[in-house]
Design a protein around this motif. Structure first.
Motif, mmCIF file in Angstrom:
data_model
loop_
_atom_site.group_PDB
_atom_site.id
_atom_site.type_symbol
_atom_site.label_atom_id
_atom_site.label_comp_id
_atom_site.label_asym_id
_atom_site.label_seq_id
_atom_site.Cartn_x
_atom_site.Cartn_y
_atom_site.Cartn_z
ATOM 1 N N SER A 1 35.854 53.446 110.786
ATOM 2 C CA SER A 1 37.137 53.133 111.499
ATOM 3 C C SER A 1 38.128 54.398 111.465
ATOM 4 N N LYS A 2 39.253 54.368 112.403
ATOM 5 C CA LYS A 2 40.247 55.464 112.645
ATOM 6 C C LYS A 2 41.576 55.233 112.437
ATOM 7 N N ILE A 3 42.271 56.232 111.861
ATOM 8 C CA ILE A 3 43.714 56.188 111.616
ATOM 9 C C ILE A 3 44.289 57.198 112.275
ATOM 10 N N ALA A 4 45.712 57.071 112.601
ATOM 11 C CA ALA A 4 46.390 58.204 113.092
ATOM 12 C C ALA A 4 47.269 58.828 111.857
ATOM 13 N N PHE A 5 47.135 60.062 111.737
ATOM 14 C CA PHE A 5 48.047 60.885 110.746
ATOM 15 C C PHE A 5 48.492 62.424 111.118
ATOM 16 N N ALA A 6 49.568 62.359 111.167
ATOM 17 C CA ALA A 6 50.072 63.921 111.438
ATOM 18 C C ALA A 6 49.796 64.318 112.675
ATOM 19 N N GLY A 7 49.791 63.195 113.647
ATOM 20 C CA GLY A 7 49.470 63.682 114.964
ATOM 21 C C GLY A 7 48.112 63.855 115.408
ATOM 22 N N THR B 1 43.982 62.075 114.918
ATOM 23 C CA THR B 1 42.931 60.772 114.578
ATOM 24 C C THR B 1 42.056 61.232 113.579
ATOM 25 N N LEU B 2 42.057 60.579 112.519
ATOM 26 C CA LEU B 2 40.922 60.765 111.666
ATOM 27 C C LEU B 2 40.109 59.680 111.314
ATOM 28 N N THR B 3 38.891 60.013 111.050
ATOM 29 C CA THR B 3 37.740 59.144 110.832
ATOM 30 C C THR B 3 37.595 58.678 109.384
ATOM 31 N N VAL B 4 37.744 57.510 109.140
ATOM 32 C CA VAL B 4 37.533 56.810 107.671
ATOM 33 C C VAL B 4 36.181 56.142 107.626
ATOM 34 N N SER B 5 35.355 56.543 106.512
ATOM 35 C CA SER B 5 34.047 55.812 106.338
ATOM 36 C C SER B 5 33.985 55.491 104.658
ATOM 37 N N THR B 6 33.191 54.861 104.305
ATOM 38 C CA THR B 6 33.043 54.398 102.847
ATOM 39 C C THR B 6 32.584 55.601 102.220
ATOM 40 N N PHE C 1 28.813 64.098 99.584
ATOM 41 C CA PHE C 1 29.859 65.180 98.755
ATOM 42 C C PHE C 1 29.441 66.583 98.946
ATOM 43 N N SER C 2 28.259 66.968 99.210
ATOM 44 C CA SER C 2 27.813 68.316 99.286
ATOM 45 C C SER C 2 28.336 68.886 100.454
#
Length: 294
Positions: free
Chosen positions: A1-7, A9-14, A20-21
């Motif tokens: 999913s995606k969210i808007a932040f500080a102008g 669009t950021l992708t959000v995943s589980t 993490f590497s």
């Protein structure tokens, strides 16, 4: 999913599926159970975990850090690839106390903490809001068996332990003693839950072996960009509510010397526990890690 932040669009995943590497630093701010489940894998992958939960605060081989208080502990970050952030209440107390150690060893600290509903996260904020609405509409504060926090003051925050202190009080005492381990410090804490959404207040009396004067303490505190000493007698400016607006800072007021000239000093501090005590402290730790230790 995606969210808007500080102008942007950021992708959000589980988090469970993330590699993490790919990153140098990972911030965990989703509670102790999530940190315990995922932080070891992130550290094993080579990322340095900066954890805001209490999951690792009492592990002897993991540095417990308050930015601008014991930054030197970040040199140990690579040993376990994990850094524990102190609780917001500890950050608030130690950012005020640490500068005073330049005047001599601290001997006694007595704290009464006025803790906002957000101490328990979104559930605490929702509980205060819902109870307030119900009471203003002539209803009982809650349909469930909950303590009334709206329009009330509760002398217990956290679980009462066998020694009579609550878990919230012991947390502040134990973290303070660990971080200021070089100080011959006796600390007593009483935590009171108050009907405020955000912002902690701390009424503190501190005694140094060499004595403390208000002028000396003012000078030491004013050397910090995110600490403001209030000379105004406006009670609103000294309140936790005033912390919600503007840049995140800690405000100190009511600075006064002991009447009996015994060398003790009292003050009142307020700070936004979420933005200043938790978030800004974690961001500062990450910045220092990237600049000086990674």
């Amino acid at each position: 999913s995606k969210i808007a932040f500080a102008g942007k669009t950021l992708t959000v995943s589980t988090a469970e599926d993330f590699d993490f590497s790919q990153v140098e630093v990972v911030l965990f701010a989703a509670g102790a159970s999530v940190s315990q489940a995922l932080a070891p894998a992130a550290a094993e992958a080579g990322a340095v975990v900066v954890d805001l939960s209490p999951a690792y605060r009492y592990e002897a081989d993991i540095p417990l850090v308050v930015a601008d208080v014991n930054d030197e502990m970040l040199a140990q970050a690579r040993e376990q690839n994990l850094v524990a952030c102190a609780d917001a209440s500890t950050v608030q107390l130690l950012r005020a106390l640490k500068p005073l150690t330049e005047l001599g060893p601290l001997q006694d600290v007595v704290v009464t903490q006025f803790q906002a509903a957000s101490a328990t996260g979104k559930s605490g904020v929702d509980q205060l809001a819902q109870q307030s609405v119900r009471l203003l509409n002539g209803l009982s504060p809650s349909e469930a068996a909950q303590a009334q926090i709206a329009f009330n003051v509760l002398p217990v925050s956290g679980q009462i332990q066998e020694n009579g202190f609550t878990s919230e009080e012991l947390k502040l005492m134990l973290e303070t003693r660990r971080i200021l381990a070089d100080q011959p410090l006796s600390i007593q804490v009483t935590t009171v839950r108050v009907p405020v959404f955000y912002g902690y207040g701390q009424s503190v009396t501190v005694r140094s072996m060499q004595g403390l004067s208000a002028a000396q303490c003012h000078a030491l505190w004013e050397g910090n960009d995110d600490i403001s000493v209030q000379d105004s007698d406006d009670p609103q400016a000294m309140s936790p509510v005033a912390m919600v607006e503007g840049e995140p800072v800690m405000r100190l007021s009511r600075v006064r010397e002991e009447m009996e000239a015994g060398g003790a000093l009292s003050y009142f501090s307020v700070a936004d526990n979420v933005r200043w005590g938790a978030a800004l402290n974690a961001v500062k730790i990450v910045e220092k890690l990237l600049k000086d230790y990674l």
